[in-house]
Every structure is written in structure tokens, then in C-alpha cells.
Enzyme design. Structure first.
Site, PDB file in Angstrom:
ATOM      1  N   ARG A 118       3.091  -1.192  -7.542  1.00  0.00           N
ATOM      2  CA  ARG A 118       1.656  -0.912  -7.656  1.00  0.00           C
ATOM      3  C   ARG A 118       0.931  -2.122  -8.217  1.00  0.00           C
ATOM      4  NH1 ARG A 118       0.919   5.311  -8.351  1.00  0.00           N
ATOM      5  NH2 ARG A 118       1.157   5.350  -6.122  1.00  0.00           N
ATOM      6  N   GLN A 123      -1.347  -3.465  -2.695  1.00  0.00           N
ATOM      7  CA  GLN A 123      -2.152  -2.277  -2.391  1.00  0.00           C
ATOM      8  C   GLN A 123      -2.280  -2.014  -0.892  1.00  0.00           C
ATOM      9  OE1 GLN A 123      -5.549  -2.746  -4.834  1.00  0.00           O
ATOM     10  NE2 GLN A 123      -5.545  -0.617  -5.477  1.00  0.00           N
ATOM     11  N   ASP A 126       0.653  -0.016   0.551  1.00  0.00           N
ATOM     12  CA  ASP A 126       1.062   1.167  -0.201  1.00  0.00           C
ATOM     13  C   ASP A 126       0.925   2.457   0.628  1.00  0.00           C
ATOM     14  OD1 ASP A 126       1.594   3.106  -2.015  1.00  0.00           O
ATOM     15  OD2 ASP A 126       0.298   2.306  -3.585  1.00  0.00           O
ATOM     16  N   SER A 129      -0.264   5.675  -1.257  1.00  0.00           N
ATOM     17  CA  SER A 129      -1.713   5.836  -1.416  1.00  0.00           C
ATOM     18  C   SER A 129      -2.345   6.312  -0.108  1.00  0.00           C
ATOM     19  CB  SER A 129      -2.371   4.510  -1.810  1.00  0.00           C
ATOM     20  OG  SER A 129      -2.001   4.162  -3.099  1.00  0.00           O
ATOM     21  N   TYR A 224       1.895   4.918 -13.165  1.00  0.00           N
ATOM     22  CA  TYR A 224       2.392   6.284 -13.022  1.00  0.00           C
ATOM     23  C   TYR A 224       2.335   7.019 -14.359  1.00  0.00           C
ATOM     24  CZ  TYR A 224       4.356   5.026  -8.490  1.00  0.00           C
ATOM     25  OH  TYR A 224       4.518   4.629  -7.198  1.00  0.00           O
TER      26      TYR A 224
END
Ligand code: NAD
Length: 375
Positions: A118, A123, A126, A129, A224
């Protein structure tokens, strides 16, 4: 280097590559992209769309035998993948360490897209997500379909309809998307999360933040949540119950990677909730946030419908596949060098995402999982 794309097993409806991604993959260094017959069918992509885009349609057997890099969202059977192949999948190795071990021992190099770290740079790769965006959106639509009342407020000649009250548990990617969707539908929304950073995001979307004092918030956990103390869990349960019994809809998204999902809606709370209300539990596959949740089932307890579904992204197959394929392209930009896969473990993204290579487990978080199991 030949890239092979497998058809997913039902009921999965996504496909890891759409026709629109084929040219971009070839530009990145693949000499050919092979796609399994009917792989895109459930995402409304005919084989001819793939051929027109430059891919070659093949049987599963041919792909498994001839492609060096194999893509599949759901992890294929170990017996199907030969040693030396590079498999890029979503293995969820923190919950399935034994599967990771089996592939490692066989000598398959596995990259698991759910292990992308992360970081800001990662990003765009990901998939968690992207898929959480689909799931959070669809969860609210599912709730609206099951609810015996409207979401928005209506002022009609037949009287005023009050808006639905929506409680979102877990304000990560899925939770924030659920807040936006519920707000767009006209619901009155509140949300709860253990991470302090979530408060500002919830407020910025126009929802109320339900706050329980004293959460353990570990910034070293990489964005997290971490396990909470027993004392905190009791205070949390009492406050959630207070809000749950006033809610028409509860969307559960709270998860801790590699752990059982926290139980946030107790049996007792379910019996105090309004009959007709709806719980959508996206954490169903890891035990659920709600006491009555059954994975991949809708059950009714005390008139409350509980929809247990952790793979709602599959129910929006076109756009979920579009995002998944784009995430893969961004990942390939990182790991392809000189027309081949670059196992450069100095690179944080490659190191964390690579589950196994040359017979060993590589990803530090998966290795940690093994040491916590054996210690
Ligand atoms: P997730 O799916 O692991 O968990 C969902 C949410 O549940 C999280 O917000 C978590 O804090 C919450 N939760 C866990 N235990 C809980 C409990 N007991 N009670 C209430 N809530 C609980 O997380 P996610 O949605 O994937 O993302 C979490 C965070 O990471 C977000 O802030 C997100 O923006 C960030 N993130 C960053 C990147 C990046 O920088 N590349 C990528 C993805 C996510």
C-alpha cells in the site's frame, strides 16, 4: 514471452484481461496474448472481440502448455500449472498459506495481486482497492433491492417518507464507496472504523462518524487495521448495537488481512434490529462481521435479511474486469524489463507481491505468516 489468460470457473464472471488491454500488453513486451475460449463471455466479450484486438483464442490445454506467464483471477488448481511457469493471480496467501507452499514447492513463480504493497506508487496496481470500489457500490444497491422501504426522503401527496438510515462498518475503500453510493441514493449515512484516519474521510463524504474511544491504531500496519483489545471490543459492541437497532441498512466491510473478520453485529443485536432491515456482509468469506452471516447465502434472522457475499465485484464483471486489467498493465510496467519478467527483489513492489520463486516463499508478509503459525 507469451501471455496466457485463463477463463475463470463459474460463478466468477470477471476476466483478467479485456480486449481493450491486449494491445497495451503487447506494447509492454509480450510477443503474443493467448486467451482461453469463451474467457470473456460472462463479461460480454466475445472471442471475436479478442481476436480483433490482436489476441489468439486457444484451448485451456494449449495455454497451460505454451504460455510462459499465466493470468487468472481465481487461483487455478496446482495440478494445472507446471513448474517454471509464472502465475499471476489473486491467491490470498495470508489466508491460504498452504496453497502458497504447494505452488512454491512445485517451482511455480507466483505473483499474488492482493499482496501489492500500500504505497503511493503501487496504488495504480492495487486490485484490492479496485474490487472494493465495485463491492462497496454494489452492496448498497443490493441492500436497496431487498429493503421494504425507499432510500431517499419523499414528500408526496400521500405523506412524507423518511429516508433510510444506513450504517457502514469499516470505512476503508469499500466502506467509503458504500457511503458515497448510499448518499447518492438519499440515505442518511453514518460509519464506523477503528482507524483514526478514517474519520476525516467519512466526514468529507458528508456522513457521520461513530467514534469509539481508545482504538489501537498501528501506522506500521501499512494502512490496515490491527486486532483490538477485549475491553475496546466490548465498548465497541455496545455502541454499534445502539446504532444498529436504529438502522435500516448495515453494510459490513471490516477486515484484518489474514485474520478472521471482527464480529461487530452480535446475535443479540440482530434480535433487537427492525424486521425488514438488511445487512450486506462483504467480510463473509473470512467469517463475516455479523453473527448470522453465511458465506454466499442470504439468510433471514428475526426478519433481518443478511446477504453474505465477499465477491460482489464479480457481479459488475465489465467494469471490475476493466479495472483489474488496468491494474495488471500497471503492474507489468513495473516487472517487465528487456522483454522478460524481472525478479528484482530489491524492488519493494516485486518483493512483496511475489509469493514464490525458485522453490521458496518470497513475500515478507507471507513469510511472517509462516513464522507466526510455527511459533
Ligand atoms: P480492509 O479491506 O483491510 O478493511 C476494511 C476496513 O475495515 C478498514 O478501513 C479497516 O480499518 C476496517 N476495520 C478493521 N477492523 C475493524 C473493526 N474491528 N471495526 C471497524 N472497522 C474495522 O482495508 P481497505 O479498505 O483495503 O483499506 C484500508 C486503508 O488503506 C484505507 O485508508 C485505504 O485508503 C488505504 N489504502 C491505501 C492504498 C495505497 O496507498 N496504495 C491502497 C489501498 C488502500
Amino acid at each position: 514471452m507469451i501471455l496466457g489468460v485463463l477463463k475463470e470457473a463459474e460463478p466468477e464472471r470477471r476476466v483478467s484481461v479485456l480486449p481493450e488491454h491486449v494491445k497495451k500488453l503487447m506494447d509492454l513486451g509480450y510477443s503474443e496474448v493467448w486467451i482461453e475460449n469463451n474467457a470473456g463471455e460472462a463479461s460480454f466479450q466475445a472471442d471475436s472481440n479478442y481476436s480483433d484486438a490482436g489476441a489468439i483464442v486457444k484451448s485451456r490445454k494449449d495455454i497451460l502448455a505454451g504460455a510462459q506467464v499465466i493470468l487468472s483471477i481465481q487461483t487455478p488448481k496446482e495440478s494445472e500449472i507446471s513448474p517454471e511457469k509464472i502465475l499471476i493471480t489473486q491467491m490470498n496467501p495470508l489466508s491460504n498459506p498452504e496453497t502458497a507452499q504447494v505452488f512454491a514447492k512445485k517451482g511455480v513463480s507466483v505473483f499474488s495481486m492482493d499482496m501489492v504493497p500500500r504505497t503511493t506508487k503501487a496504488q495504480a496496481m492495487d486490485v484490492l482497492s479496485s474490487m472494493a470500489t465495485s463491492a462497496g457500490y454494489k452492496a448498497v444497491l443490493q441492500a436497496a433491492l431487498h429493503l421494504p422501504k425507499f432510500f431517499p426522503m419523499f414528500m408526496t401527496a400521500a405523506g412524507t417518507i423518511i429516508p433510510a438510515k444506513v450504517l457502514i462498518l469499516g470505512a476503508g475503500v469499500a466502506g467509503l464507496q458504500a457511503i458515497s453510493t448510499a448518499k447518492r441514493l438519499g440515505g442518511v449515512v453514518e460509519a464506523f472504523d477503528v482507524r483514526a484516519a478514517a474519520k476525516e474521510e467519512v466526514l468529507s463524504l458528508g456522513a457521520k462518524f461513530v467514534e469509539v474511544e481508545g482504538a489501537t491504531d498501528d501506522t506500521s500496519a501499512g494502512g490496515y487495521a490491527v486486532e483490538q483489545t477485549e475491553e475496546y471490543k466490548q465498548r465497541q459492541a455496545a455502541l454499534i448495537q445502539e446504532h444498529a437497532i436504529k438502522s435500516d441498512v448495515i453494510i459490513c466491510t471490516a477486515q484484518i488481512p489474514g485474520r478472521k473478520a471482527p464480529l461487530l453485529i452480535q446475535e443479540e443485536t440482530l434480535h433487537k434490529m427492525k424486521p425488514g432491515s438488511v445487512v450486506v456482509d462483504l467480510a463473509a468469506s473470512t467469517g463475516g462481521n455479523c453473527a448470522g452471516t453465511k458465506n454466499n447465502e442470504t439468510v433471514v434472522v428475526n426478519g433481518v435479511s443478511i446477504i453474505g457475499d465477499s465477491n460482489l465485484a464479480s457481479s459488475i464483471p465489465l467494469d471490475s474486469s476493466k479495472m483489474y486489467g488496468k491494474n495488471l498493465i500497471n503492474f507489468f510496467k513495473e516487472i517487465i524489463a528487456d522483454g522478460t519478467i524481472n525478479f528484482d527483489f530489491e524492488n519493494e513492489i516485486i518483493h512483496h507481491t511475489c509469493v514464490s520463486h525458485a522453490g521458496s516463499i518470497i513475500s515478507p508478509r507471507v513469510l511472517d505468516k509462516f513464522s507466526s503459525v510455527t511459533s
